[in-house]
Write a protein that holds these residues in place. Structure first.
Motif, mmCIF file in Angstrom:
data_model
loop_
_atom_site.group_PDB
_atom_site.id
_atom_site.type_symbol
_atom_site.label_atom_id
_atom_site.label_comp_id
_atom_site.label_asym_id
_atom_site.label_seq_id
_atom_site.Cartn_x
_atom_site.Cartn_y
_atom_site.Cartn_z
ATOM 1 N N GLU A 120 -7.703 4.460 3.054
ATOM 2 C CA GLU A 120 -8.304 3.286 3.702
ATOM 3 C C GLU A 120 -8.668 3.550 5.164
ATOM 4 O O GLU A 120 -9.660 3.010 5.668
ATOM 5 C CB GLU A 120 -7.328 2.105 3.640
ATOM 6 C CG GLU A 120 -7.051 1.594 2.218
ATOM 7 C CD GLU A 120 -8.146 0.706 1.696
ATOM 8 O OE1 GLU A 120 -9.145 0.509 2.405
ATOM 9 O OE2 GLU A 120 -8.016 0.210 0.557
ATOM 10 N N THR A 121 -7.865 4.354 5.857
ATOM 11 C CA THR A 121 -8.011 4.461 7.315
ATOM 12 C C THR A 121 -8.718 5.722 7.782
ATOM 13 O O THR A 121 -9.089 5.803 8.964
ATOM 14 C CB THR A 121 -6.623 4.410 7.991
ATOM 15 O OG1 THR A 121 -5.846 5.559 7.592
ATOM 16 C CG2 THR A 121 -5.877 3.150 7.588
ATOM 17 N N GLU A 134 -8.417 -7.179 6.220
ATOM 18 C CA GLU A 134 -7.449 -6.752 5.219
ATOM 19 C C GLU A 134 -6.095 -6.488 5.873
ATOM 20 O O GLU A 134 -6.023 -5.941 6.974
ATOM 21 C CB GLU A 134 -7.924 -5.502 4.482
ATOM 22 C CG GLU A 134 -9.161 -5.755 3.638
ATOM 23 C CD GLU A 134 -9.437 -4.627 2.660
ATOM 24 O OE1 GLU A 134 -8.534 -3.792 2.446
ATOM 25 O OE2 GLU A 134 -10.551 -4.583 2.114
ATOM 26 N N SER A 145 1.196 8.913 8.042
ATOM 27 C CA SER A 145 1.295 8.017 6.892
ATOM 28 C C SER A 145 2.735 7.805 6.455
ATOM 29 O O SER A 145 3.024 6.846 5.729
ATOM 30 C CB SER A 145 0.482 8.574 5.717
ATOM 31 O OG SER A 145 1.141 9.675 5.090
ATOM 32 N N GLU A 152 1.569 -8.685 10.651
ATOM 33 C CA GLU A 152 0.415 -8.023 10.041
ATOM 34 C C GLU A 152 -0.698 -9.025 9.748
ATOM 35 O O GLU A 152 -1.887 -8.751 9.992
ATOM 36 C CB GLU A 152 0.854 -7.307 8.762
ATOM 37 C CG GLU A 152 -0.275 -6.723 7.929
ATOM 38 C CD GLU A 152 -1.006 -5.577 8.597
ATOM 39 O OE1 GLU A 152 -1.981 -5.072 7.999
ATOM 40 O OE2 GLU A 152 -0.636 -5.176 9.727
ATOM 41 N N ALA A 198 -4.540 -9.081 11.335
ATOM 42 C CA ALA A 198 -5.721 -9.046 10.475
ATOM 43 C C ALA A 198 -6.579 -10.304 10.645
ATOM 44 O O ALA A 198 -7.818 -10.236 10.642
ATOM 45 C CB ALA A 198 -5.293 -8.891 9.018
ATOM 46 N N ALA A 237 -1.959 -5.106 5.058
ATOM 47 C CA ALA A 237 -1.163 -4.319 4.115
ATOM 48 C C ALA A 237 0.144 -3.902 4.755
ATOM 49 O O ALA A 237 0.247 -3.758 5.982
ATOM 50 C CB ALA A 237 -1.939 -3.084 3.653
ATOM 51 N N TRP A 285 -2.961 4.334 2.247
ATOM 52 C CA TRP A 285 -3.216 4.136 3.681
ATOM 53 C C TRP A 285 -4.141 5.219 4.210
ATOM 54 O O TRP A 285 -5.054 4.938 4.995
ATOM 55 C CB TRP A 285 -1.892 4.132 4.444
ATOM 56 C CG TRP A 285 -2.046 3.951 5.922
ATOM 57 C CD1 TRP A 285 -2.126 2.771 6.600
ATOM 58 C CD2 TRP A 285 -2.144 4.987 6.913
ATOM 59 N NE1 TRP A 285 -2.278 3.014 7.956
ATOM 60 C CE2 TRP A 285 -2.288 4.353 8.167
ATOM 61 C CE3 TRP A 285 -2.116 6.378 6.855
ATOM 62 C CZ2 TRP A 285 -2.397 5.071 9.343
ATOM 63 C CZ3 TRP A 285 -2.246 7.107 8.030
ATOM 64 C CH2 TRP A 285 -2.383 6.447 9.270
ATOM 65 N N MET A 295 -7.650 -0.502 9.443
ATOM 66 C CA MET A 295 -7.908 -1.034 8.103
ATOM 67 C C MET A 295 -9.288 -1.695 8.061
ATOM 68 O O MET A 295 -9.815 -2.106 9.098
ATOM 69 C CB MET A 295 -6.844 -2.057 7.729
ATOM 70 C CG MET A 295 -5.448 -1.482 7.500
ATOM 71 S SD MET A 295 -5.318 -0.571 5.948
ATOM 72 C CE MET A 295 -5.475 -1.921 4.753
ATOM 73 N N SER A 329 2.684 -0.872 8.668
ATOM 74 C CA SER A 329 1.660 -1.824 8.239
ATOM 75 C C SER A 329 0.295 -1.383 8.735
ATOM 76 O O SER A 329 0.171 -0.445 9.533
ATOM 77 C CB SER A 329 1.984 -3.229 8.784
ATOM 78 O OG SER A 329 1.961 -3.216 10.202
ATOM 79 N N GLY A 330 -0.737 -2.087 8.281
ATOM 80 C CA GLY A 330 -2.096 -1.723 8.645
ATOM 81 C C GLY A 330 -2.376 -1.800 10.135
ATOM 82 O O GLY A 330 -3.130 -0.996 10.674
ATOM 83 N N LEU A 345 0.833 -1.191 0.000
ATOM 84 C CA LEU A 345 0.000 0.000 0.000
ATOM 85 C C LEU A 345 0.873 1.248 0.000
ATOM 86 O O LEU A 345 1.895 1.317 0.702
ATOM 87 C CB LEU A 345 -0.892 -0.010 1.257
ATOM 88 C CG LEU A 345 -2.195 0.778 1.248
ATOM 89 C CD1 LEU A 345 -3.124 0.278 0.153
ATOM 90 C CD2 LEU A 345 -2.874 0.647 2.608
#
Length: 463
Positions: free
Chosen positions: A128-129, A209, A191, A239, A243, A211, A125, A205, A196-197, A120
Motif C-alpha cells: 500500500e505504501t 484509508e 514494516s 488512526e 485518516a 489500517a 503495508w 496510505m 498503523s497507517g 493489515l
C-alpha cells in the motif's frame, strides 16, 4: 587483432562490450587475468562485472531505476514470519474501530471515512505504501546514479570517453538499482515496526484509508502493562482521526508532499565520499556499502535552504499531529489509561524505531514533529475559545490553516477567531493593503507569491 596484442585499455573495453551482451553474458577468464597489467584484481573485476550484469538486467534497457527490486526486498523481509491476520484479530480491531468511530463523532466535526478501516499484514503495508516511499526516495536514487556516472567519466582516460558515454546509462541503472535494493531492506524492517497507517506522520496510505497492523500492535503493547482493549481503542481512534483529516482536507496530502519535495530537491550525494568508498570497495564484502548508505555518509550536511524547508515541514507535521493528538485525547477521555497511552505514543514518535532512523539516514529526511506538544497546546486553546466546529473549519482551505507563528503565539490566533465569530472585520495588514493596490491597477501591489511570507516560508497565510 590477436588477444595477446591488445593493450590493457582495449581489454577493459572488450569487457564492457561483453557486459552489454556481446558474449552472451559470459566473461572470458583469460581476459580477466590479463587485466593485471592495469593493476586491477581479476577476482574483484569478475565480481564487479557479475553485479553490474545483474543490476543491468534488473533495471531493464531504458536506464531507469528498478523499483521492483525494492518491492521484492521489502516483501521478503515483511513476509518472513509467514503470519497473516487471524479472524480473532480482525474481529477485535473491527470492534475497536466501530467504538472509536462513535467517540470521534463527539470530538470532531470532520465526517467519517467512506472506506471501512481494516487490519493489515506487514506485506500489505509494503504494497500500500511503496508508491509514497518511492516518491520520497527518487531524488536520492537519481543523485547517486548521477554521481556514479560523473565519477566514471572523470576517472576514465581520454581514449575511453566515447565508451564511457555509452556506459552512462548502465551506471545510472547500477546506482539506482543499488539504492532501490537498500531502500527495500529498510522498508521491510520498517514494516515490522509501524503500528498503523498514520504511524510515521506523513500520508503513506491511500487517501481516506485507515489500517492497523496486528502483529506490530501486539509488539508495541507488550511492555506497557496496559489492557489490550484500551490500547486497541486508543490506536484505532488515533488512526481514524489521522485518516479523516486527510480525507476531509484533500489539499493537505499534496501540501505535505510538496514540502517534502522542496526538501528533497536539495539532496545530492557527496561525490568525494563516494569516490573514497569506491577506491576501497570489495564487492565480496557489500556490508560496507550498505552501512555507508544507511548511515547517511554519502549525503552531505544540509544546506541553509534545506534547513529552512525542513523547518517548514516539521511545523506542518506538528500542526497535523497536534490536531490528531487533541482530537484523540478528547475522544478517548473515557479510557482510564488514555493519558499513559498518549505519552507512550508521543515518546515513540519523538524517538522513532531503528528502521525509521535508517530511513532518515537513507533519504536525509527526518519525519519527527519536534513541536507536536506546542501545536497540541495551540489546538486546545482554539477548541476552548471557539469550539470544535470552528476549530475544524480551519482545515477547510489552505489559507485558513494555522502557521508556525500561531504555534508560537496561540493567543493571537484565538483573538482573530473570536473576532471573526463576533462578526468583526479582521485587522488589516500589509497583505490586505497590497491586494487593494493590485485590484486598483497599481502595479503588482508588492504581493508575494501565494503561500510565501517575507522569509520565503511556504506556510499559508494566517486567518
Amino acid at each position: 587483432m590477436a588477444d595477446e596484442d591488445r593493450s590493457p585499455e582495449e581489454e577493459f573495453q572488450e569487457l564492457i562490450r561483453q557486459l552489454f551482451g556481446g558474449s552472451g553474458g559470459e566473461i572470458d577468464p583469460e581476459q580477466l587475468e590479463r587485466l593485471a597489467g592495469m593493476q586491477i584484481d581479476p577476482a574483484m573485476m569478475r565480481a564487479v562485472m557479475q553485479q553490474l550484469q545483474g543490476a543491468f538486467a534488473a533495471g531493464g534497457t531504458d536506464g531507469g531505476i528498478s523499483w521492483d527490486a525494492a518491492k521484492r526486498q521489502a516483501l521478503h523481509i515483511a513476509n518472513q514470519d509467514g503470519l497473516g491476520v487471524t479472524d480473532g484479530e480482525r474481529t477485535d480491531l473491527d470492534q475497536a474501530f466501530a467504538l472509536a468511530t462513535l467517540w470521534l463523532g463527539e470530538a470532531t466535526a470532520i465526517s467519517e471515512l467512506a472506506t471501512p478501516p481494516r487490519a493489515l499484514t506487514r506485506g500489505g503495508w509494503v504494497e500500500e505504501t511503496l508508491p509514497v516511499w518511492q516518491e520520497l526516495a527518487e531524488p536520492v536514487a537519481t543523485s547517486i546514479a548521477d554521481a556514479l556516472t560523473a565519477t566514471l567519466s572523470e576517472q576514465a582516460p581520454e581514449e575511453m570517453q566515447d565508451l564511457v558515454k555509452g556506459a552512462g546509462r548502465l551506471m545510472r541503472t547500477v546506482g539506482g538499482s543499488l539504492f532501490a535494493s537498500q531502500l527495500g531492506q529498510v522498508l521491510g524492517r520498517l514494516s515490522t515496526e509501524v503500528v498503523s497507517g498514520g504511524d510515521v506522520g506523513i500520508p503513506v496510505m491511500p487517501a481516506g484509508e485507515a489500517a492497523i497492523l496486528p502483529q506490530n500492535f501486539a509488539d508495541f503493547g507488550r511492555d506497557l502493562e496496559i489492557p489490550e482493549d484500551q490500547l486497541a481503542l486508543y490506536i484505532a481512534t488515533r488512526e481514524l482521526a489521522h485518516a479523516r483529516l486527510f480525507r476531509h482536507a484533500r489539499w493537505l496530502r499534496l501540501h505535505v508532499m510538496s514540502q517534502v519535495n522542496d526538501f528533497a530537491r536539495g539532496i545530492h550525494v557527496d561525490t568525494d565520499a563516494l569516490e573514497e568508498l569506491a577506491s576501497r570497495f570489495d564487492p565480496s564484502e557489500p556490508e560496507e556499502l550498505r552501512r555507508a548508505l544507511e548511515s547517511g555518509a554519502l549525503i552531505p550536511a544540509r544546506s541553509d535552504a534545506q534547513n529552512a524547508a525542513l523547518a517548514r515541514l516539521e511545523n506542518l507535521l506538528a500542526t497535523i499531529e497536534g490536531w490528531v493528538d487533541v482530537v484523540t485525547g478528547a475522544a478517548t477521555s473515557r479510557l482510564p489509561s488514555a493519558d499513559r497511552i498518549a505519552e507512550a505514543v508521543r515518546r515513540r514518535r519523538a524517538v522513532g524505531g531503528p528502521a525509521e532512523q535508517a530511513l532518515n539516514s537513507l533519504v536525509g529526511l527526518e519525519l519527527r514533529p519536534r513541536r507536536m506538544r506546542e501545536a497540541a497546546a495551540m489546538w486546545r486553546a482554539v477548541t476552548d475559545a471557539v469550539g470544535i466546529a470552528a476549530r475544524d473549519a480551519l482545515w477547510d482551505y489552505p489559507d485558513l490553516m494555522p502557521t508556525s507563528d500561531d504555534i508560537d503565539d496561540p493567543a493571537a490566533l484565538v483573538a482573530r477567531l473570536e473576532a471573526r465569530a463576533r462578526g468583526e472585520e479582521p485587522v488589516r495588514d500589509e497583505f490586505d493593503d497590497a491586494l487593494d493596490r493590485l485590484l486598483a491597477g497599481e502595479g503588482d501591489g508588492g504581493i508575494d507569491s501565494p503561500g510565501q511570507d517575507d522569509q520565503g516560508s511556504d506556510d499559508p497565510k494566517p486567518v
